[in-house]
Write an enzyme that holds these catalytic residues in place. Structure first.
Site, mmCIF file in Angstrom:
data_model
loop_
_atom_site.group_PDB
_atom_site.id
_atom_site.type_symbol
_atom_site.label_atom_id
_atom_site.label_comp_id
_atom_site.label_asym_id
_atom_site.label_seq_id
_atom_site.Cartn_x
_atom_site.Cartn_y
_atom_site.Cartn_z
ATOM 1 C CG HIS A 1 -1.728 1.231 1.379
ATOM 2 N ND1 HIS A 1 -2.608 1.753 0.444
ATOM 3 C CD2 HIS A 1 -1.696 2.120 2.398
ATOM 4 C CE1 HIS A 1 -3.084 2.910 0.899
ATOM 5 N NE2 HIS A 1 -2.556 3.147 2.074
ATOM 6 C CG HIS B 1 0.562 7.129 4.040
ATOM 7 N ND1 HIS B 1 1.047 6.333 3.036
ATOM 8 C CD2 HIS B 1 -0.672 6.659 4.302
ATOM 9 C CE1 HIS B 1 0.140 5.430 2.702
ATOM 10 N NE2 HIS B 1 -0.920 5.597 3.465
ATOM 11 C CD GLU C 1 -3.764 6.254 11.512
ATOM 12 O OE1 GLU C 1 -4.950 6.131 11.756
ATOM 13 O OE2 GLU C 1 -3.312 6.503 10.369
ATOM 14 C CG ASP C 2 -1.372 1.820 10.954
ATOM 15 O OD1 ASP C 2 -2.224 2.415 11.620
ATOM 16 O OD2 ASP C 2 -1.473 1.611 9.736
ATOM 17 C CG ASP D 1 -3.990 6.854 1.984
ATOM 18 O OD1 ASP D 1 -3.756 5.655 1.777
ATOM 19 O OD2 ASP D 1 -4.524 7.271 3.035
ATOM 20 C CG ASP E 1 -20.870 15.273 -25.309
ATOM 21 O OD1 ASP E 1 -21.771 14.521 -24.899
ATOM 22 O OD2 ASP E 1 -20.666 16.401 -24.839
#
Length: 737
Positions: A64, A89, A93-94, A155, A275
């Site tokens: 990812h 990124h 956080e993780d 992301d 179109d």
């Protein structure tokens, strides 16, 4: 399942390296000395921190961040700092890595961008009732460094591309949010390719059937389309070459989402969308010849094919606010069909595709930068502390979507406003004080009222008076967020002054009635007079709407209020209690149908759901639960703003209930047509009709019928049979308003 999943670690390592090398290739053009080392360091840190994590699909998580970095480099054209940030990124956080670690390794700037990204990853937390507030935080980071938002878009794009393994409920929520916020953001930042893809992917989850249908139709006609493009382009190429213009010409199909929008807007079937593609002519011109070359190409195209005079759009002379430059015209092609032609140079094309990331590259040459002005506006809106976050979100969104018009001041300066802006918006655009004191305007030397809508190219002079103050109804006149927030804050100030006076008067009156002046009693009074807040109470006293005799009435019913006052405080708890009751101990799915005596629910009038539709429940404060279709016009907004109030719902089909829905029937008026239609409805299908309105105009039949059906299957069969009636050309379901 887990036990059968055999993971080939060696093969995965190879795959990770392969993807990493592809990323390096994508970023080659921007790499400077030492950059490769930085990217390598970031990659290793990400690899190490995510080593035990997997995505829903079972792939290693590291795929990812690499993909996000690749999108940032390849599709948005960002440089090394952004690639490093994209790789990292999710680590703060993780994993256990902190921002300090990142600052130590990669410096302050990287740490700041990652901090921004971490802050906004919580923005769309699944159960957050503060989504709007968080969105505002996200924009604050945007105003600091636009890269935060660009990486966030990369992301989101990768998440949308790989959403197949998510539960349906999550897919709906993420897709709603994408269409509500991220696609408009990408559009505003000029990232058209990404905007179109985000819209298409959202549609794939929100409207799967329509999406598949249009995609199939587009595919079937592909060869035919390519042949048409070839015959259209050949003569143009020849003459361009003769005139010495170097150009690359190709046809580009319209996105599925934009075709669908056209079908909805004009209420036409796929076959009538003319179109389906645009022809692009991209010129290789030196900066000083750009404009002249574009017009030269335009005259070559319009010599060959007749243009539609109403459809010329010239964004070369005055570019759009997000930097978009291009000449668009619609011409009549060789087979009698309209074709949109876009003419631009390579520089313009890069800006159109990659937006502001390309802008920075050319920034030295462009003197005024739309993005800087736009970010300036966002900063102004954010700095207004009063704004309610949801209003702010809507105002902001309105400003994201709007097209621009250009207005001249009396001295010939050019100001840019959104489409639909009024004379009053223009006044506030010049200065807050000019806006607040504005009593009228002269547009092209003619006197007009404040609410006069401005047209592109108007010259406007504002007339002011010192006696003027902003009025409540001005909020209905203005469209720009700047004017709205300034009017709101002046009205608040004005209200505050009136409320001050009212407060003193009320204090005196309560004293004479021997009622203690305290918060509790003020709340009871507010409740008694059915007002929103104590401020409204003070204002009502100041305006003489509440007098001594009204206060005496209050006194006499004081006892009754004592008991009711407590319920008044429990309003918020009510929603919570209702939610708990609905969700029940085991299941978090609301079953609509038979055993629902205990839960109070209604079907939303905005989309009239019937059994078989994809639906969700929305908890309202005083009307119990409302059931909406997932493709209801309001669904995206409800899901994006009030995620915490959404309950899953599905139909429970034991019982024969009937639901009201509307059908719109068009056809060629024929003797006995109505009779045949009603026969199908009442005899074959035993359906009750509530109302039927028919309009025939020059042989064209146009009718609307409100009927009661059991469920979606019942309705689909009915539509199928109606289409077989001789003379009927179209039957569509509509939502009764």
């Amino acid at each position: 399942m887990k036990s059968t999943l055999v993971i080939d670690i060696e093969a995965e390592k190879q795959e990770i390296l392969k993807r990493y090398r592809a990323l390096l290739r994508a970023s080659k053009s921007t790499l400077q000395k030492g950059d490769k080392k930085e990217i390598r360091k970031a990659f290793e840190m990400a690899l190490e921190s995510h080593k035990d994590m997997r995505r829903k699909s079972g792939e290693p998580y590291i795929y990812h961040p690499i993909a996000v970095a690749q999108i940032a480099a390849e599709e948005i054209g960002l440089g090394t700092t952004s690639i490093v940030c994209a790789l990292l990124h999710d680590v703060v956080e993780d994993t256990d890595i902190t921002l300090d670690d990142i600052e130590r390794e990669f410096g302050k700037k990287t740490a700041k961008i990652i901090d921004g990204l971490t802050k906004i990853s919580g923005v769309f937390d699944y159960n957050s009732s503060l989504q709007a507030e968080n969105f505002r935080k996200m924009l604050l980071t945007l105003a600091d460094d636009v890269r935060v938002i660009l990486i966030k878009l990369a992301d989101r794009l990768h998440n949308m591309r790989t959403m197949d393994f998510m539960p349906r409920q999550k897919q709906l929520k993420i897709a709603s949010e994408t269409i509500y916020l991220y696609a408009p953001l990408a559009h505003r930042l000029g990232l058209y390719a990404i905007k179109s893809e985000l819209e298409d992917l959202s549609m794939k989850y929100l409207e799967p059937d329509t999406y598949k249908y249009i995609a199939t139709q587009l595919n079937e006609k592909k060869a035919e389309r390519n042949l048409f493009i070839k015959t259209f382009v050949e003569p143009v190429s020849e003459i361009l070459a003769e005139q010495g213009l170097v150009a690359n010409i190709y046809g580009r199909p319209k996105s599925i989402h934009s075709i669908w929008n056209k079908m909805k807007k004009k209420n036409i079937p796929f076959e009538e969308v003319y179109d389906l593609f645009a022809i692009r002519i991209i010129l290789d011109s030196a900066p000083e010849h750009e404009k002249a070359d574009c017009w030269k190409a335009y005259s070559i195209v319009t010599d060959l094919y007749r243009p539609n005079p109403d459809r010329l759009r010239d964004w070369v002379s005055s570019p759009k606010g997000n930097g978009y430059e291009s000449l668009h015209t619609t011409v009549m092609g060789p087979k009698g069909q309209w074709v949109e032609v876009q003419i631009r140079t390579q520089r313009m094309n890069e800006i159109a595709e990659k937006g502001f990331a390309a802008h920075w590259k050319y920034k030295e040459s462009s003197n005024d930068n739309g993005l800087d002005q736009w970010i300036q506006k966002v900063r102004e809106m954010l700095s207004n502390p009063e704004a309610n976050a949801l209003d702010f979100l809507d105002d902001f969104k309105m400003n994201l979507f709007s097209d621009e018009i250009f207005i001249f001041t009396p001295k010939g300066a050019l100001l840019q406003l959104p489409l639909g802006a009024t004379a009053l918006d223009f006044a506030f655009e010049i200065h807050t004080d000019v806006g607040a004191r504005c009593i009228g305007a002269k547009v092209n030397h003619k006197l007009v009222p404040l609410s006069h809508k401005l047209q592109n190219g108007d010259q406007v002079e504002i007339i002011t008076s010192n006696k003027q103050v902003p009025k409540e109804d001005w909020l209905n006149i203005v469209v720009t967020a700047k004017a709205k927030s300034k009017i709101k804050s002046s009205l608040k100030e004005e209200k505050r002054k009136i409320a001050e006076n009212g407060k003193e008067t009320l204090e005196r009156k309560l004293k004479s009635l021997k009622i203690t002046y305290n918060t509790d009693n003020l709340n009871k009074l507010t409740y008694f007079f059915k007002l929103q807040s104590t401020q409204d109470l003070f204002i009502a006293v100041a305006n003489g709407k509440i007098e001594l005799k009204d206060l005496k009435d209050y006194l006499s019913s004081e006892k009754e209020i004592e008991n009711r006052g407590n319920d008044y405080k429990n309003d918020g708890k009510q929603v919570e209690a209702l939610l708990n009751k609905v969700k029940g101990p085991e299941s978090d799915i609301l079953l609509i149908g038979e055993d629902l005596q205990k839960i109070d629910y209604t079907l939303a009038a905005c989309c009239n759901p019937i059994p078989g539709d994809d639906v969700f429940g929305f908890v309202t404060v005083n009307e119990g639960i409302k059931i909406h279709r997932t493709n209801c016009p309001n669904a995206a907004q409800l899901m994006a703003n009030y995620g915490y109030r959404i309950v899953k719902a599905k139909w429970n089909g034991q019982q024969e209930l009937t639901f009201l829905t509307g059908l719109h029937i068009i056809g060629i008026d024929d003797v006995g047509l109505i009779n045949n239609i009603t026969k199908v409805i009442s005899n074959d299908f035993k359906v009750n009709m509530r109302s039927i309105t028919v309009d025939t105009n020059d042989g064209i039949f146009d009718g609307s019928i409100m009927i009661f059906v059991n469920d979606k299957e019942h309705l689909d069969n009915l539509i199928k049979n109606l289409l077989e009636v001789k003379g009927v050309t179209g039957v569509t379901r509509f939502d009764a308003q």
